[in-house]
Design a protein around this motif. Sequence first.
Motif, PDB file in Angstrom:
ATOM      1  N   LEU A 115       0.838  -1.209   0.000  1.00 25.80           N
ATOM      2  CA  LEU A 115       0.000   0.000   0.000  1.00 25.80           C
ATOM      3  C   LEU A 115       0.871   1.257   0.000  1.00 25.80           C
ATOM      4  CD1 LEU A 115      -2.688  -1.128   2.632  1.00 25.80           C
ATOM      5  CD2 LEU A 115      -3.028  -0.963   0.160  1.00 25.80           C
ATOM      6  N   ALA A 116       1.957   1.218   0.775  1.00 26.45           N
ATOM      7  CA  ALA A 116       2.830   2.404   0.861  1.00 26.45           C
ATOM      8  C   ALA A 116       3.581   2.624  -0.443  1.00 26.45           C
ATOM      9  CB  ALA A 116       3.808   2.243   2.018  1.00 26.45           C
ATOM     10  N   ALA A 117       4.021   1.523  -1.067  1.00 22.78           N
ATOM     11  CA  ALA A 117       4.735   1.670  -2.343  1.00 22.78           C
ATOM     12  C   ALA A 117       3.807   2.273  -3.402  1.00 22.78           C
ATOM     13  CB  ALA A 117       5.266   0.314  -2.801  1.00 22.78           C
ATOM     14  N   ALA A 118       2.500   1.996  -3.247  1.00 19.93           N
ATOM     15  CA  ALA A 118       1.516   2.514  -4.207  1.00 19.93           C
ATOM     16  C   ALA A 118       0.777   3.721  -3.629  1.00 19.93           C
ATOM     17  CB  ALA A 118       0.522   1.391  -4.549  1.00 19.93           C
ATOM     18  N   ALA A 119       1.455   4.449  -2.737  1.00 22.49           N
ATOM     19  CA  ALA A 119       0.770   5.519  -1.993  1.00 22.49           C
ATOM     20  C   ALA A 119       0.106   6.548  -2.913  1.00 22.49           C
ATOM     21  CB  ALA A 119       1.752   6.209  -1.049  1.00 22.49           C
ATOM     22  N   ASP A 120       0.681   6.765  -4.106  1.00 22.74           N
ATOM     23  CA  ASP A 120       0.078   7.768  -5.000  1.00 22.74           C
ATOM     24  C   ASP A 120      -1.351   7.400  -5.384  1.00 22.74           C
ATOM     25  OD1 ASP A 120       2.299   9.283  -4.852  1.00 22.74           O
ATOM     26  OD2 ASP A 120       3.180   8.553  -6.741  1.00 22.74           O
ATOM     27  N   PHE A 121      -1.661   6.103  -5.330  1.00 33.37           N
ATOM     28  CA  PHE A 121      -3.046   5.681  -5.590  1.00 33.37           C
ATOM     29  C   PHE A 121      -3.990   6.398  -4.618  1.00 33.37           C
ATOM     30  CE2 PHE A 121      -6.515   2.946  -4.171  1.00 33.37           C
ATOM     31  CZ  PHE A 121      -7.189   2.694  -5.356  1.00 33.37           C
ATOM     32  N   PHE A 122      -3.571   6.495  -3.338  1.00 40.28           N
ATOM     33  CA  PHE A 122      -4.420   7.118  -2.317  1.00 40.28           C
ATOM     34  C   PHE A 122      -4.419   8.641  -2.454  1.00 40.28           C
ATOM     35  CE2 PHE A 122      -3.125   3.007  -0.759  1.00 40.28           C
ATOM     36  CZ  PHE A 122      -4.311   2.474  -0.300  1.00 40.28           C
ATOM     37  N   GLY A 123      -3.364   9.159  -3.109  1.00 36.09           N
ATOM     38  CA  GLY A 123      -3.264  10.606  -3.279  1.00 36.09           C
ATOM     39  C   GLY A 123      -4.183  11.143  -4.370  1.00 36.09           C
ATOM     40  N   GLN A 124      -4.852  10.274  -5.087  1.00 34.89           N
ATOM     41  CA  GLN A 124      -5.696  10.739  -6.198  1.00 34.89           C
ATOM     42  C   GLN A 124      -6.805  11.674  -5.738  1.00 34.89           C
ATOM     43  OE1 GLN A 124      -6.752   7.615  -9.317  1.00 34.89           O
ATOM     44  NE2 GLN A 124      -5.891   6.353  -7.684  1.00 34.89           N
ATOM     45  N   SER A 125      -7.368  11.389  -4.547  1.00 34.68           N
ATOM     46  CA  SER A 125      -8.450  12.267  -4.102  1.00 34.68           C
ATOM     47  C   SER A 125      -7.927  13.370  -3.197  1.00 34.68           C
ATOM     48  CB  SER A 125      -9.538  11.468  -3.392  1.00 34.68           C
ATOM     49  OG  SER A 125      -9.016  10.866  -2.238  1.00 34.68           O
ATOM     50  N   ASP A 126      -6.811  13.116  -2.509  1.00 33.73           N
ATOM     51  CA  ASP A 126      -6.236  14.126  -1.615  1.00 33.73           C
ATOM     52  C   ASP A 126      -4.772  13.746  -1.375  1.00 33.73           C
ATOM     53  OD1 ASP A 126      -5.395  15.641   0.582  1.00 33.73           O
ATOM     54  OD2 ASP A 126      -7.411  15.692   1.450  1.00 33.73           O
ATOM     55  N   PRO A 127      -3.816  14.625  -1.737  1.00 31.34           N
ATOM     56  CA  PRO A 127      -2.395  14.278  -1.595  1.00 31.34           C
ATOM     57  C   PRO A 127      -2.009  13.924  -0.158  1.00 31.34           C
ATOM     58  CG  PRO A 127      -2.668  16.428  -2.654  1.00 31.34           C
ATOM     59  CD  PRO A 127      -4.039  15.955  -2.293  1.00 31.34           C
ATOM     60  N   ARG A 128      -2.758  14.458   0.817  1.00 32.31           N
ATOM     61  CA  ARG A 128      -2.435  14.139   2.218  1.00 32.31           C
ATOM     62  C   ARG A 128      -2.567  12.642   2.480  1.00 32.31           C
ATOM     63  NH1 ARG A 128      -6.522  17.251   5.830  1.00 32.31           N
ATOM     64  NH2 ARG A 128      -7.835  16.410   4.184  1.00 32.31           N
TER      65      ARG A 128
END
Length: 483
Positions: A115-128
């Motif tokens: 999940l951390a390696a793909a963290a940009d996936f979570f940043g799609q809606s909010d970079p935080r």
Amino acid sequence: MPARTGDQYVQGLREKPREVWIEGECVSDPTAYPGFRGGIKSVAHLYDMQYDPDIRDEMLYTSPTTGDPVGMSFLTPRTREDLERRHRMMYNWARFSGGMLGRSPDYLNSSFMALAAAADFFGQSDPRFAENVRNYYEHIRENDLTLTHTLINPQSNRAGGPSQQKDPFLAAGIVEENDQGLVIRGARMLATLGPISDELAVFPSTVLKGTPEEDRYAFAFAIPCTAPGLRFICRESFDYNRPHIDHPLGSRFEEMDALVVFDDVLVPWERVFIRRDMQLCNDAYARTNAVVHMAHQVVVKNVAKAEFLVGVASLMAESIAITQFQHVQEKIAEMIGYLESMKAFLRAAEADAEPDEWGVMCPAWWPLNVARNMFPKMYPRMVEIIQLLGASGLMAMPSGRMLDSEVSDDVRKYLQAANLDAEERIRLYKLAWDISCSSFGSRQVLYERFFFGDPVRMAGALYGSYPKDELMEQVREFIHRED
Ligand SMILES: Cc1cc2nc3c(=O)[nH]c(=O)nc-3n(C[C@H](O)[C@H](O)[C@H](O)COP(=O)(O)OP(=O)(O)OC[C@H]3O[C@@H](n4cnc5c(N)ncnc54)[C@H](O)[C@@H]3O)c2cc1C
């Protein structure tokens, strides 16, 4: 902080009061409750194994941020050799319990690594949120924390989604948002290892429909198991505090399953990974490849578990001299087939690994996906074979203390086996009983059937996603072939 020892894990549980309910009692210190004792001791042993001089190099690697030795299951694999290093570490842990501790911490460490390696996936809606995932992974890696997770809404009415239940907060949902974070109300099930973990990850699993009413159930976050308002409601413990000879597995590897209740629990913003985003929820495991790395850990565990069961069945057959019967050979050969197929799936997944879009060396998905679909059928069959080979012997074994009782001569004479004295025979057949007949054993079967999801829907997902077009085209071409 360097990787923890067993004592540090136990001390961490003792120092952090939580709300765990079991048998009508609220237990704030799980180390003080007898029904958790064996499981805690075993998890502590896993942490101690990290410093075993014979395997330390396989268990630890150097943290890229602090330079401390940290657990190998946190390693982000960049090469196939890294995958093998992860494999060796996970196998060392799985062998310790014969695969009976499904939720050894490497399971969720693997998930958060991906999940951390793909963290940009979570940043799609909010970079935080991307930053939150990265920071959280570093936090659990550097503090070597033990995680549980809960993904499923309570099993109340499966004809409707979470918004169609009698109470909108039967399933855990966002009841409020404020400056500090999200407030969560409702429940999830289950959380295996929950009462004896440090942290709880709450992720989506069931597919959410894209209706506005469902968005309050669309989130992902992680909080300490000690968060105010968080409550674990446990089933009864299968660790009855019996000697190891009587309950060899239940007395050691009770990992406990609990319903999780969120009584208006505050999730601080820095611990939120997804907020009211159904698309991200529905894609989270697949797009980040977390599911692949979790499956990698699971198949390593399956190998260790199948090895353990083949060993048990072979010893049983040898002990009462039934190895010459063909159906006995056939049954154990069937188990060997299951073991060897798990090993083959694992090797294929590692050999065909490729870097993914996040730069992580990712095991091939099809072998792991097929393995996770097949093991829920193989494991109950292996357990059935142990029953078929053990027959009345599984029920005839008295408790160990009968070896020193007034009838010990009878016990030693009538319970000896052709190739084992009575004590060894009781030890072996009690183990077979704990695999195939006890509450602990039944729970293992249920675990293998369901823990990765509903087998029917997992099979549907495999069918739906497997690339079959080329195969069908080949057959189309064949049925029209003239020569
Ligand atoms: C021992 C054990 C430990 C577990 N540990 C964890 C854990 O740590 N964390 C966690 O999050 N979860 C855990 N689980 C839960 C696990 O994820 C679920 O059991 C699994 O996803 C199936 O969901 P369910 O149990 O709610 O079954 P349900 O979804 O209620 O299914 C019950 C039956 O109805 C059928 N059914 C229901 N809905 C449908 C549908 N839409 N289409 C077709 N058939 C349907 C199913 O096929 C099944 O036969 C654990 C489960 C077990 C047994």
